[in-house]
Scaffold this motif. Structure first.
Motif, short mmCIF file in Angstrom:
data_model
loop_
_atom_site.label_atom_id
_atom_site.label_comp_id
_atom_site.label_asym_id
_atom_site.label_seq_id
_atom_site.Cartn_x
_atom_site.Cartn_y
_atom_site.Cartn_z
N GLU A 134 14.58 -3.32 -49.49
CA GLU A 134 13.30 -3.57 -48.75
C GLU A 134 13.59 -3.93 -47.12
O GLU A 134 14.74 -4.57 -46.71
N PHE A 135 12.87 -3.77 -46.43
CA PHE A 135 13.24 -4.33 -45.01
C PHE A 135 12.00 -5.68 -44.62
O PHE A 135 10.93 -5.36 -45.00
N SER A 136 12.74 -6.45 -43.98
CA SER A 136 11.57 -7.59 -43.41
C SER A 136 11.20 -7.17 -42.30
O SER A 136 11.81 -6.87 -41.25
N LEU A 137 9.85 -7.12 -42.35
CA LEU A 137 9.13 -6.64 -41.16
C LEU A 137 9.14 -7.63 -40.04
O LEU A 137 9.46 -7.03 -38.86
N ALA B 28 13.95 -5.88 -32.87
CA ALA B 28 13.56 -4.81 -32.07
C ALA B 28 12.99 -5.39 -30.85
O ALA B 28 13.24 -4.78 -29.57
N ARG B 29 12.36 -6.65 -30.50
CA ARG B 29 12.15 -7.41 -29.32
C ARG B 29 13.31 -7.46 -28.64
O ARG B 29 13.28 -7.52 -27.25
N ALA C 97 16.50 -1.17 -37.33
CA ALA C 97 16.63 -0.90 -38.95
C ALA C 97 18.08 -0.43 -39.59
O ALA C 97 18.41 -0.71 -40.27
N ALA C 98 18.70 0.03 -38.23
CA ALA C 98 20.19 0.16 -38.43
C ALA C 98 21.09 -0.93 -38.63
O ALA C 98 22.13 -1.04 -39.68
N LEU D 152 18.74 4.60 -38.33
CA LEU D 152 18.27 4.51 -37.02
C LEU D 152 17.24 5.55 -36.71
O LEU D 152 16.10 5.41 -36.06
N VAL D 153 17.54 6.79 -37.29
CA VAL D 153 16.73 7.72 -37.19
C VAL D 153 15.52 7.45 -37.81
O VAL D 153 14.21 7.68 -37.44
#
Length: 354
Positions: A328-331, A338-339, A314-315, A290-291
């Motif tokens: 890895e993060f899926s953008l 986030a939306r 992200a958390a 999160l941070v």
């Protein structure tokens, strides 16, 4: 001509490295992370621990006074390291200050992560924003000596109470009794935590993000203008640039314009960001991501409210995997989550400074 990053490293090494070598099995880490060709002023710095977590899972029900078979996994950890890795995977390459043991665990950590450093004293002299992540109740009390230098703090409920008690030099704040089988309303929770939040703001911390687990995050400041904080990043490239473009288009800052005007006269401004449902595997790295997600977003040029939405997304990704930080993060997933979080954020509280 040496670049500014190298000059900063040399300045910090003079503060950090003792002239007398201490042979205690610990090595002070001051190494530079891998940066691309687009290096620029204002790179973020993470200061804290790099450790090797040991996750032990029993294969059978536990029986006292006998051996229990199971599995042990080594996981790269440490709050600061997790935050820095999360930032890196979201397109921001931070520097880092840490100390490692000269052992197997230390070598594994160094092989995985190369980092560089800048001290918080230098940040204060340069008027650089500082994020204080409390880590634990015991460590959160260290805020007393540095509160006036802190721009952001991200305590959970227990850490918030401990920080408020330490800063007020009294034990007037108590932990909320929350039944695990029932959850109190967001409004009730805010009213309970509000006096402690005010202490942190009155002592000089500009923005307080109270993490609430499944209840999301309270983002609080002394006025709406502060909550609109962002870093001026004129060069956007790679994953960081993609993150900025996608989030700006899906989380328009104009969404809160009306509320910002209404609350302009208030001395306390708060926004509640909800958490999203998740298929939880482990909770270990959730707060760190999160941070990390929030900081990476700020460094990409997003404002703090857009950045908090990315941090919560992200958390969510972190709790759905085995590692402290996803491989890895899926953008696309981060942006979609986030939306949803940003769209559901509310300013439902009567806000006034008591």
């Amino acid at each position: 001509m040496e670049n500014s990053a190298q000059r900063r490293l040399e300045r910090v090494s003079g503060h950090l490295l003792s002239p007398i070598e201490v042979n205690n099995g610990l090595s002070q880490v001051l190494i530079k992370g891998a940066h691309g060709k687009h290096e620029e002023e204002g790179d973020p710095v993470v200061i804290g621990g790099m450790v090797l977590d040991i996750h032990a899972t029993p294969s059978l029900p536990l029986n006292p006074r006998t051996t229990t078979p199971g599995k042990v996994h080594y996981v790269l950890g440490g709050v600061a390291r997790n935050i820095a890795e999360c930032m890196s995977k979201l397109g921001t390459k931070p520097y880092m200050i840490s100390a490692l043991g000269n052992d197997m665990a230390g070598k594994l950590l160094l092989e995985h992560w190369n980092s560089a450093s800048l001290s918080t004293e230098v940040a204060a002299e340069s008027n650089t924003p500082v994020w204080f992540e409390p880590v634990s109740v015991a460590k959160s009390r260290r805020i007393v000596s540095v509160a006036k230098y802190v721009t952001f703090a991200s305590p959970n409920e227990d850490e918030l109470i401990a920080m408020a008690n330490a800063l007020s030099h009294e034990n007037m704040f108590r932990h909320i009794e929350r039944d695990s089988n029932s959850r109190c309303s967001v409004e009730s929770l805010f009213q309970f935590l509000k006096p402690a939040i005010l202490v942190l703001l009155e002592k000089g911390i500009k923005i307080v993000a109270v993490t609430l687990g499944a209840d999301g995050v309270f983002l609080c400041s002394r006025g709406p203008n502060v909550v609109r904080f962002s870093l001026d990043r004129t060069k956007k490239y790679g994953v960081s640039g993609q993150l900025y473009d996608k989030v700006v288009s899906s989380c328009p800052s104009s969404r809160f314009s009306g509320a910002l005007q209404i609350e302009r006269s208030s001395h306390l401004f708060s926004v509640h960001f909800p958490a999203l449902p998740a298929s939880v595997v482990r909770l270990t790295g959730a707060g760190d991501c999160l941070v990390g997600g929030t900081l990476a977003s700020l460094c990409s040029g997003l404002d703090i409210m857009q950045s908090i939405a990315v941090g919560i997304a992200a958390a969510k990704s972190a709790v759905e995997g085995e590692a402290n930080v996803p491989s890895e993060f899926s953008l696309a997933t981060i942006t979609d989550d986030a939306r949803s979080i940003y769209s559901a954020a509310k300013i439902p509280f009567h806000q006034s400074m008591l």
